[in-house]
Design a protein around this motif. Structure first.
Motif, short mmCIF file in Angstrom:
data_model
loop_
_atom_site.label_atom_id
_atom_site.label_comp_id
_atom_site.label_asym_id
_atom_site.label_seq_id
_atom_site.Cartn_x
_atom_site.Cartn_y
_atom_site.Cartn_z
N ASP A 52 45.79 37.99 57.40
CA ASP A 52 46.71 39.09 57.68
C ASP A 52 47.73 38.66 58.74
N THR A 53 48.73 39.49 58.93
CA THR A 53 49.89 39.13 59.77
C THR A 53 49.52 38.83 61.22
N LYS A 54 48.41 39.34 61.72
CA LYS A 54 48.04 39.05 63.11
C LYS A 54 47.72 37.56 63.32
N HIS A 55 47.46 36.84 62.22
CA HIS A 55 47.16 35.41 62.31
C HIS A 55 48.36 34.53 61.98
N GLU A 57 51.24 33.92 63.43
CA GLU A 57 51.77 33.10 64.52
C GLU A 57 50.89 31.87 64.76
#
Length: 176
Positions: A52-55, A57
């Motif tokens: 998901d987008t939290k990973h 970066e």
């Protein structure tokens, strides 16, 4: 020349020797290395599909770390038709520290090669202009730019991060 990402495992003692003088870096003194040849962007794209987008970066840090030894290249104002890439390598090295490597290693080990393969879609890679934009579904041994090629790159990536994590070492990264 095709796009690739090369990862060099560096001992802390060697890192400390060259942190103030980038030109002292010698490839032959590295502990290990892996090169993702023309599949790094594909691996990155698929990792972003899996997580998901939290990973995202963290995934970007794998290929484009924010930390540099020497001068950080000014890619925005760089004329790639006139630059000698050796000048960049001799003056700037992007790297990951052991703490970052440990987090990335855990992330990479949380998914299997099969999960990466399940997310492979040649049409999607091509329509998203993922270099080299010649992805296909022919899985014969003499073909690249397919699911096998992506899975091999992912295994190489896991391998270098696992070794560096186990040894408490740094990783130098050259992508381009």
């Amino acid at each position: 020349m095709g796009q690739s990402s090369t990862f060099y495992e560096i001992k802390k003692t060697d890192f400390n020797k060259i942190k103030n003088e980038v030109s002292l870096f010698k490839i032959q003194e590295t502990e290990s290395m892996e090169t993702l040849e023309q599949n790094a962007f594909g691996v990155e794209f698929i990792l972003k599909k899996v997580f998901d987008t939290k990973h995202h970066e963290v995934i970007e840090q794998i290929f484009y770390p924010k930390e540099f030894l020497g001068e950080k290249p000014d890619y925005v104002n760089m004329n790639f038709d006139e630059i000698d890439l050796c000048d960049i390598i001799n003056n700037s090295i992007s790297y990951l520290e052991p703490d970052q490597i440990s987090k990335i290693d855990s992330l990479l080990n949380s998914i299997s090669n099969n999960e990466i393969g399940e997310k492979y879609n040649s049409s999607e890679l091509n329509s998203n202009e993922i270099y080299p934009e010649v992805w296909h579904d022919n899985e014969s041994d003499d073909q690249a730019f397919n699911k096998r090629h992506i899975c091999e790159g992912y295994e190489q990536l896991k391998s270098i991060f696992n070794r560096a994590n186990e040894n408490g070492n740094y990783i130098f990264i050259f992508s381009g």
